[in-house]
Design an enzyme around this catalytic site. Structure first.
Site, PDB file in Angstrom:
ATOM      1  N   LYS A 145       3.409  -5.983 -10.659  1.00  0.00           N
ATOM      2  CA  LYS A 145       4.515  -5.074 -10.909  1.00  0.00           C
ATOM      3  C   LYS A 145       5.832  -5.796 -10.614  1.00  0.00           C
ATOM      4  CE  LYS A 145       3.258  -1.732  -8.089  1.00  0.00           C
ATOM      5  NZ  LYS A 145       2.249  -2.533  -7.334  1.00  0.00           N
ATOM      6  N   SER A 180       0.846  -1.197   0.000  1.00  0.00           N
ATOM      7  CA  SER A 180       0.000   0.000   0.000  1.00  0.00           C
ATOM      8  C   SER A 180       0.884   1.250   0.000  1.00  0.00           C
ATOM      9  CB  SER A 180      -0.916  -0.022   1.225  1.00  0.00           C
ATOM     10  OG  SER A 180      -1.819  -1.109   1.144  1.00  0.00           O
ATOM     11  N   ASP A 222       6.799  -9.136  -4.827  1.00  0.00           N
ATOM     12  CA  ASP A 222       5.501  -9.290  -5.496  1.00  0.00           C
ATOM     13  C   ASP A 222       5.534 -10.468  -6.459  1.00  0.00           C
ATOM     14  OD1 ASP A 222       4.573  -7.101  -4.134  1.00  0.00           O
ATOM     15  OD2 ASP A 222       4.469  -5.777  -5.868  1.00  0.00           O
ATOM     16  N   HIS A 234       0.304   3.568  -2.519  1.00  0.00           N
ATOM     17  CA  HIS A 234       0.286   4.018  -3.914  1.00  0.00           C
ATOM     18  C   HIS A 234      -1.120   4.419  -4.356  1.00  0.00           C
ATOM     19  CE1 HIS A 234       4.314   2.492  -4.050  1.00  0.00           C
ATOM     20  NE2 HIS A 234       3.923   1.251  -3.819  1.00  0.00           N
ATOM     21  N   HIS A 277       8.861   3.702  -4.609  1.00  0.00           N
ATOM     22  CA  HIS A 277       9.129   3.489  -3.187  1.00  0.00           C
ATOM     23  C   HIS A 277      10.308   4.339  -2.735  1.00  0.00           C
ATOM     24  CE1 HIS A 277       7.498  -0.318  -4.870  1.00  0.00           C
ATOM     25  NE2 HIS A 277       6.658  -0.167  -3.876  1.00  0.00           N
TER      26      HIS A 277
END
Length: 322
Positions: A104, A54, A109, A56, A215
């Site tokens: 992504k 989270s 991820d 974004h 990030h």
């Protein structure tokens, strides 16, 4: 920096609860996890699931809706969701025609979504994956990060799914977008982490970072702040070296701490310079799509388009973030 939160440990869960309460006709929360799904089941069509750390917003829950995502998995701030969370998202989204994971390109991820895919297949859910690598700040293409170009994948592949295409066909449309889309960003100031209240990275007041990640990852170059026109020139020189097709969709994406006035000022120079280079801007998008908490900056995304992709961009959606 102070933030509007009750408890740093509940930053994401409180946000998820608030999203569902604010949009009860659109959203439902999966019990026990920070996963948001469509309120209405998606029966008989391919479902898209995306997510990640989270911070974004509106990515990714803001892109749940008709013609876009069926579910979003909300990890902790800048932290990949666990495989179990992703599996719950897959199960919640599946409408019987398979699930496409839009991931992504970050190692956590990629690994956790892949593990969830394997777990879902054990439960007889057909799952495919596409990985977005649109950030040209990274030279090696296979290592490129997924950034704002991911939203074009959500929109276009989601529209293809809504049209009733098969899982293989939706994946092919998503891969067509991924093959062409390119992005690059910059920042004037860092974001601040909710847990610590400290900046995610250090940047002096008279400096900017070109090629920043969402990030706060290191970019291409740290240098004195230039005019917006000069910044746009530098970013577009890099993008147009890779995107040579002249018919494009363009996104100027805010990083979370950039006023809309500044985004539209930025777009003015983006449009003028692209047109001077002979580009035909078929569809412009300006706003906050893939942010980085309150980072002050923006990214530019170029997507070469044909009639098929323009049709999918124009398809209706009720997603609150698009």
């Amino acid at each position: 920096m102070d933030k509007l939160m009750q408890d740093a440990n509940r930053f994401v869960s409180d946000m998820v609860d608030g999203l569902v309460l604010a949009h009860p006709d659109l959203y439902a929360k999966v019990d026990g996890v920070n996963v948001i799904k469509r309120k209405e089941p998606l029966n008989g069509k391919v479902a898209l699931v995306s997510g990640g750390g989270s911070g974004h917003e509106p990515a990714h829950a803001g892109f749940i809706g008709d013609g876009m995502l069926a579910a979003a998995v909300c990890g902790e701030v800048f932290t990949s969701p666990t495989p179990d969370m992703v599996l719950e998202g897959i199960k919640a989204a599946d409408g019987g025609k398979g699930v496409l994971l839009v991931v992504k390109n970050y190692s956590g991820d990629v690994m956790n979504f892949d593990m969830a895919k394997e777990l879902a297949e054990l439960e007889d859910i057909e799952v495919e994956t596409v990985i977005v690598r649109d950030d040209i700040a990274i030279k090696k293409e296979e290592d490129r990060r997924g950034v704002a170009g991911t939203i074009f994948v959500h929109k276009i592949a989601g529209a293809a799914a809504a049209e009733g295409k098969s899982l293989a066909e939706v994946k092919a449309v998503a891969e067509k977008v991924i093959a062409g889309v390119r992005s690059i960003g910059m920042a004037l100031s860092p974001c601040y982490m909710p847990e610590s209240g400290k900046p995610g990275f250090d940047l002096h007041e008279d400096e900017m970072e070109i090629g920043i990640g969402i990030h706060g990852e290191k970019g291409l170059e740290r240098k004195p702040i230039a005019s917006v026109e000069a910044i746009v020139t530098e970013l577009l020189d890099r993008l147009t070296a890779e995107v040579t097709d002249k018919k494009v969709a363009v996104m100027v994406n805010g990083m979370g701490g950039t006023p809309e006035s500044e985004l539209y000022i930025t777009y003015k120079y983006v449009a003028e310079q692209l047109q001077a280079k002979g580009y035909d801007i078929v569809r412009p998008f300006v706003g906050n799509y893939m942010t980085s908490l309150e980072m002050h900056g923006f990214s530019i995304t170029l997507l070469p388009v044909d009639d098929e992709l323009v049709g999918y961009l124009d398809a209706k959606t009720n997603a609150i973030g698009f």
